[in-house]
Design an enzyme around this catalytic site. Structure first.
Site, PDB file in Angstrom:
ATOM      1  CE  LYS A 122      88.015  43.436  95.945  1.00  0.00           C
ATOM      2  NZ  LYS A 122      89.388  43.808  96.065  1.00  0.00           N
ATOM      3  CE  LYS A 205      88.366  40.560 102.631  1.00  0.00           C
ATOM      4  NZ  LYS A 205      89.186  40.509 101.426  1.00  0.00           N
ATOM      5  CE  LYS A 208      91.794  49.163 102.476  1.00  0.00           C
ATOM      6  NZ  LYS A 208      92.737  48.752 101.452  1.00  0.00           N
TER       7      LYS A 208
HETATM    8  P1  TYM Z   1      94.709  43.967 100.056  1.00  0.00           P
HETATM    9  O1  TYM Z   1      95.206  45.329  99.694  1.00  0.00           O
HETATM   10  O2  TYM Z   1      93.234  43.718  99.951  1.00  0.00           O
HETATM   11  O3  TYM Z   1      95.141  43.571 101.515  1.00  0.00           O
HETATM   12  C1  TYM Z   1      96.497  43.714 101.916  1.00  0.00           C
HETATM   13  C2  TYM Z   1      96.867  42.579 102.852  1.00  0.00           C
HETATM   14  O4  TYM Z   1      95.981  42.570 103.993  1.00  0.00           O
HETATM   15  C3  TYM Z   1      95.405  41.280 104.138  1.00  0.00           C
HETATM   16  N1  TYM Z   1      94.027  41.434 104.624  1.00  0.00           N
HETATM   17  C4  TYM Z   1      93.532  40.762 105.671  1.00  0.00           C
HETATM   18  N2  TYM Z   1      94.094  39.861 106.502  1.00  0.00           N
HETATM   19  C5  TYM Z   1      93.329  39.380 107.496  1.00  0.00           C
HETATM   20  N3  TYM Z   1      92.029  39.741 107.691  1.00  0.00           N
HETATM   21  C6  TYM Z   1      91.436  40.647 106.888  1.00  0.00           C
HETATM   22  N4  TYM Z   1      90.184  41.016 107.103  1.00  0.00           N
HETATM   23  C7  TYM Z   1      92.196  41.197 105.810  1.00  0.00           C
HETATM   24  N5  TYM Z   1      91.922  42.097 104.840  1.00  0.00           N
HETATM   25  C8  TYM Z   1      93.062  42.226 104.119  1.00  0.00           C
HETATM   26  C9  TYM Z   1      95.405  40.688 102.724  1.00  0.00           C
HETATM   27  O5  TYM Z   1      95.334  39.272 102.770  1.00  0.00           O
HETATM   28  C10 TYM Z   1      96.729  41.188 102.199  1.00  0.00           C
HETATM   29  O6  TYM Z   1      97.793  40.373 102.627  1.00  0.00           O
HETATM   30  N6  TYM Z   1      95.853  41.286  95.986  1.00  0.00           N
HETATM   31  C11 TYM Z   1      96.368  41.849  97.227  1.00  0.00           C
HETATM   32  C12 TYM Z   1      97.503  42.834  97.031  1.00  0.00           C
HETATM   33  C13 TYM Z   1      98.640  42.330  96.217  1.00  0.00           C
HETATM   34  C14 TYM Z   1      99.641  41.415  96.655  1.00  0.00           C
HETATM   35  C15 TYM Z   1     100.540  41.276  95.555  1.00  0.00           C
HETATM   36  C16 TYM Z   1      99.841  40.709  97.827  1.00  0.00           C
HETATM   37  C17 TYM Z   1      98.931  42.696  94.949  1.00  0.00           C
HETATM   38  N7  TYM Z   1     100.090  42.067  94.543  1.00  0.00           N
HETATM   39  C18 TYM Z   1     101.639  40.439  95.617  1.00  0.00           C
HETATM   40  C19 TYM Z   1     100.952  39.880  97.890  1.00  0.00           C
HETATM   41  C20 TYM Z   1     101.834  39.731  96.808  1.00  0.00           C
HETATM   42  C21 TYM Z   1      95.243  42.572  97.926  1.00  0.00           C
HETATM   43  O7  TYM Z   1      94.265  42.951  97.323  1.00  0.00           O
HETATM   44  O8  TYM Z   1      95.506  42.840  99.229  1.00  0.00           O
END
Ligand code: TYM
Length: 344
Positions: A122, A205, A208
């Site tokens: 990032k 991946k 967005k």
């Molecule tokens: P975020 O907001 O990027 O994504 C949310 C969830 O979607 C999953 N995900 C995917 N899974 C499969 N293929 C993809 N292309 C894909 N893109 C996103 C992510 O693995 C996630 O499960 N850091 C985290 C948010 C967070 C969190 C937490 C998660 C903050 N605190 C505590 C679990 C527990 C994040 O940026 O997810």
């Protein structure tokens, strides 16, 4: 553990997971996370949050953040998160997350954070211009999980390293202070949807931030939009293989079959067997019909919910009250272990 939306029984523990309101929810969020959350509601006590504190680690337009926060909450509910049985809330409504994160900023080591691949991705080449928040992001994520003493964390594969760091932080806190406050939470990364790739480039991946508007299917896309994106998805000239081994070196074919498997709640092996020898054109029609059948009702329900923001806000307020009731005593336990003078 089982995959997809298969109900779980006889399990015990507490789930915490979250999604950033940094734009519209996409198929990766749905298949990698939301679908598994919904299945886990049957066997676990669940807390799900819209992680707005995480969102602002990169610049967010305030009005858009506000809109996206409600929309992600609506997407969670429309996907099947039940606010009556699960606790659904906004991260910034429960101050204990940020308070525990500060303690973890003092527990986690710089060397640990330096190894986080997501920060490197990032921040890119210009690390100096990245926010300090982006760097300590994993400590806040650890706080999200541990402030509820969560035992399981259902996420997509991209979050595995963060959950592993959470375990290290929990262990170090317990050791440093000679306590047993935190469990070591397990990541739950399973099913064909755990790693959904871009429709334009099977080595990236789905996210967005993909440059092509055709790379990513959003839960807000219309049936026509979904169809256009799948039509334009990158493929190769060969028919689909008759074994998973035949997907070697065919990242785009593997991705489309994985998406199909995740949407139909079957294994990749089953999806490959079903479409063995098909041309991409035939398969894409099946995939489109399947995606529209699964995502159409979610899209409609999201729209309905977004027409009544007061209802969403009420659900989130109730969720925050429930979450606070669990988090406050854990934070008190932490503060006591650290040696902070009680406030009263
Ligand atoms: P975020 O907001 O990027 O994504 C949310 C969830 O979607 C999953 N995900 C995917 N899974 C499969 N293929 C993809 N292309 C894909 N893109 C996103 C992510 O693995 C996630 O499960 N850091 C985290 C948010 C967070 C969190 C937490 C998660 C903050 N605190 C505590 C679990 C527990 C994040 O940026 O997810």
């Amino acid at each position: 553990m089982t995959s997809g939306s298969t109900p779980r029984t006889g399990l015990s523990g507490r789930i915490l997971s979250g999604i950033k309101p940094t734009g519209d929810l996409h198929l990766g969020n749905y298949l990698g996370a939301l679908r598994n959350w919904v299945a886990m509601q049957k066997g676990y006590e669940c807390l799900f949050c819209v992680v707005d504190l995480h969102a602002i680690t990169v610049w967010q337009e305030p009005k858009e953040l506000l809109r996206a926060t409600r929309e992600v909450a609506a997407g969670m509910i429309a996907s099947g998160v039940d606010p009556a049985s699960s606790t659904l809330f906004v991260q910034s409504h429960v101050p204990a997350h940020a308070q525990l994160a500060w303690v973890f900023n003092c527990v986690a080591r710089l060397g640990w954070l330096n190894r986080m691949t997501q920060f490197k991705d990032k921040a890119g080449k210009n690390r100096e211009a990245a926010s300090a928040g982006l760097y300590v992001y994993p400590n806040l994520m650890a706080a999200d999980i541990l402030v509820y003493k969560a035992t399981h964390v259902p996420v997509g594969e991209d979050q595995k390293q963060h959950v592993e760091l959470t375990r290290d932080i929990a262990q170090k806190f317990n050791n440093d202070f000679g306590v047993n406050v935190f469990p070591l939470p397990e990541p739950v990364i399973e099913g064909a949807g755990m790693r959904i790739m871009s429709l334009r480039d099977g080595s990236r991946k789905m996210s967005k931030s993909e440059p092509s508007e055709f790379a990513c299917i959003y839960l807000t896309d219309t049936a026509d939009g979904i169809s256009q994106k799948i039509k334009r998805a990158t493929t190769d000239p060969n028919p689909l293989p008759d074994s998973v081994a035949g997907l070697e070196g065919r990242a785009e074919a593997a991705n489309l079959l994985n998406i199909y498997a995740a949407l139909t709640d079957c294994t990749l092996e089953q999806a490959v067997a079903e479409h063995a020898g098909s041309q991409f054109s035939q398969f894409k029609v099946r995939l489109t019909d399947t995606a529209v059948a699964v995502l159409g009702p979610i899209n409609a329900e999201m729209k309905r919910l977004m027409d009544d923001p007061a209802e969403i806000d009420l659900i989130l307020k109730r969720g925050a009250d429930k979450a606070t009731a669990i988090a406050a005593p854990v934070l008190a336990e932490v503060y006591k272990a650290v040696g902070f003078l009680p406030a009263s």
